[in-house]
Scaffold this active site. Structure first.
Site, PDB file in Angstrom:
ATOM      1  N   GLY A  23      -8.001  33.528  90.114  1.00 30.27           N
ATOM      2  CA  GLY A  23      -8.566  34.770  90.391  1.00 30.27           C
ATOM      3  C   GLY A  23      -8.307  35.068  92.057  1.00 30.27           C
ATOM      4  N   GLU A  27      -0.755  39.582  95.995  1.00 23.81           N
ATOM      5  CA  GLU A  27       0.702  40.038  95.385  1.00 23.81           C
ATOM      6  C   GLU A  27       1.358  38.736  95.107  1.00 23.81           C
ATOM      7  OE1 GLU A  27      -0.926  40.951  98.329  1.00 23.81           O
ATOM      8  OE2 GLU A  27      -0.851  43.064  98.743  1.00 23.81           O
ATOM      9  N   HIS A  29       0.318  36.408  93.179  1.00 21.32           N
ATOM     10  CA  HIS A  29      -0.141  36.564  91.505  1.00 21.32           C
ATOM     11  C   HIS A  29       0.548  37.562  90.709  1.00 21.32           C
ATOM     12  CE1 HIS A  29      -3.996  34.552  93.487  1.00 21.32           C
ATOM     13  NE2 HIS A  29      -3.634  33.712  92.810  1.00 21.32           N
ATOM     14  N   ARG A 179      -7.234  31.740  99.559  1.00 27.09           N
ATOM     15  CA  ARG A 179      -7.944  31.254 100.888  1.00 27.09           C
ATOM     16  C   ARG A 179      -7.742  31.947 102.213  1.00 27.09           C
ATOM     17  NH1 ARG A 179      -7.076  26.571  97.782  1.00 27.09           N
ATOM     18  NH2 ARG A 179      -8.968  25.378  97.178  1.00 27.09           N
TER      19      ARG A 179
HETATM   20  P1  AMP Z   1      -3.974  29.856  92.200  1.00 28.93           P
HETATM   21  O1  AMP Z   1      -4.999  31.273  91.842  1.00 28.93           O
HETATM   22  O2  AMP Z   1      -3.911  30.029  93.660  1.00 28.93           O
HETATM   23  O3  AMP Z   1      -4.340  28.713  91.381  1.00 28.93           O
HETATM   24  O4  AMP Z   1      -2.326  30.427  91.942  1.00 28.93           O
HETATM   25  C1  AMP Z   1      -2.119  30.936  90.595  1.00 28.93           C
HETATM   26  C2  AMP Z   1      -0.854  30.959  90.456  1.00 28.93           C
HETATM   27  O5  AMP Z   1      -0.029  31.936  91.600  1.00 28.93           O
HETATM   28  C3  AMP Z   1       0.085  29.561  90.770  1.00 28.93           C
HETATM   29  O6  AMP Z   1       1.153  29.501  89.925  1.00 28.93           O
HETATM   30  C4  AMP Z   1       0.472  29.722  92.205  1.00 28.93           C
HETATM   31  O7  AMP Z   1       1.601  28.895  92.472  1.00 28.93           O
HETATM   32  C5  AMP Z   1       0.855  31.299  92.305  1.00 28.93           C
HETATM   33  N1  AMP Z   1       0.800  31.641  93.812  1.00 28.93           N
HETATM   34  C6  AMP Z   1      -0.251  31.576  94.530  1.00 28.93           C
HETATM   35  N2  AMP Z   1       0.352  32.088  95.690  1.00 28.93           N
HETATM   36  C7  AMP Z   1       1.540  32.375  95.634  1.00 28.93           C
HETATM   37  C8  AMP Z   1       2.273  32.857  96.728  1.00 28.93           C
HETATM   38  N3  AMP Z   1       1.860  33.164  97.817  1.00 28.93           N
HETATM   39  N4  AMP Z   1       3.570  33.266  96.144  1.00 28.93           N
HETATM   40  C9  AMP Z   1       3.946  33.046  94.886  1.00 28.93           C
HETATM   41  N5  AMP Z   1       3.059  32.441  93.976  1.00 28.93           N
HETATM   42  C10 AMP Z   1       1.859  32.294  94.424  1.00 28.93           C
END
Ligand code: AMP
Length: 292
Positions: A23, A27, A29, A179
């Protein structure tokens, strides 16, 4: 649109794409969701802040959240079902089973955040079992996570295709992360990490292949007390590489105050040539800053 995992599985049709998230969408996600929506008949995204992957309770407590905004954004990106499982649905009692990927999950993040990679692999396994997608989309931002999930799927035989998607950066190069809103005035200092990695990618483009030199380019940009690691690794096993040959990834982690960030560049050198994948940059400020 908001469902439990059981309800979501009941509504599955055609080729199902899954985008797991914690969550506070940005961009990065949204790019995964858009890709799934374009490639699949039905896209499910999960919103679950997975306690198993937090080694620091304070980090979990301050993790940013904005459910209403997340739901609107996901819907606009073509997500059909937003799965928001409650803690009692995911793990009615603390799980005694953990999925540990020897080697790949134990280095780097596994070293600096004990239990983190097992927490990630366990929850991804839980989601794949419950939702049974045909394709699952993960960002290259978390290069080690992608390697771990790819190996879990291979070892446990899940009939799902793991799709790695480009890393999305802010206008100035900082890798997008939920974050980042917590960085505050430290944001300008945190830029050192992506600058160091871009510097290393430039060195690679100029022909540098030695891990020591590429890692030194990151170390020279990031203060010693902030940098946790900068390491060139073979991309699928995350074992240390001495030269950027074949498919490698230069991964780095740093801590700015209470906020820890990770970033990487993919460096590929083979018979067909050499290329440094720095990800893609937004042309505008990230939407996460609109909800501070
Ligand atoms: P998270 O919510 O941080 O657990 O991320 C969920 C998904 O989004 C994971 O597959 C991450 O690798 C991807 N993600 C997070 N940040 C980025 C980013 N800057 N660029 C591409 N994918 C991302």
């Amino acid at each position: 649109m908001v469902t439990t995992t059981a309800e979501a599985r009941g509504q599955a049709r055609g080729v199902v794409g899954l985008v797991p998230t914690m969550g506070f969408l940005h961009e990065g996600h949204l790019s995964l969701m858009e890709r799934s929506a374009a490639e699949c008949d039905l896209t499910m995204a999960t919103l679950y802040v997975n306690p198993l992957q937090f080694d620091d309770p304070a980090d979990l407590a301050r993790y940013p959240a904005d459910h209403d905004r997340d739901l609107a954004l996901a819907e606009a990106c073509g997500v059909d079902l937003m799965v928001v499982p409650g803690p009692e649905e995911m793990f009615p009692s603390p799980p005694l089973t953990g999925v540990t990927v020897a080697g790949i999950g134990e280095r780097l993040e596994g070293e600096f955040r004990p239990g983190h990679m097992t927490g990630v692999a366990t929850v991804v396994t839980r989601l794949l079992a419950a939702l049974q997608p045909d394709r699952a989309y993960f960002g290259r931002k978390d290069a080690q996570q992608l390697a771990v999930v790819t190996r879990v799927v291979r070892d446990l035989g899940f009939p799902v295709e793991v799709v790695g998607c480009p890393l999305v950066r802010e206008v100035d190069g900082l890798a997008l992360s939920s974050r980042n809103v917590l960085l505050g005035r430290r944001r300008s200092k945190a830029l050192a990490l992506s600058r160091g990695l871009m510097g290393a990618a430039d060195r690679f483009d100029q022909g540098e292949r030695r891990a020591t030199a590429l890692e030194a380019a990151v170390r020279s940009a990031v203060p010693d007390d902030a940098l946790e690691y900068a390491r060139l690794c073979e991309a699928s096993t995350m074992t240390g590489a001495t030269m950027a040959e074949g498919e490698t990834v230069l991964v780095a982690a740093a801590r700015f105050g209470p906020v820890r960030i990770i970033d990487n560049v993919c460096l590929v050198a083979d018979r067909r040539g050499a290329s440094a994948d720095r990800g893609v940059r937004l042309g505008h400020p990230s939407l996460i800053y609109g909800s501070e």
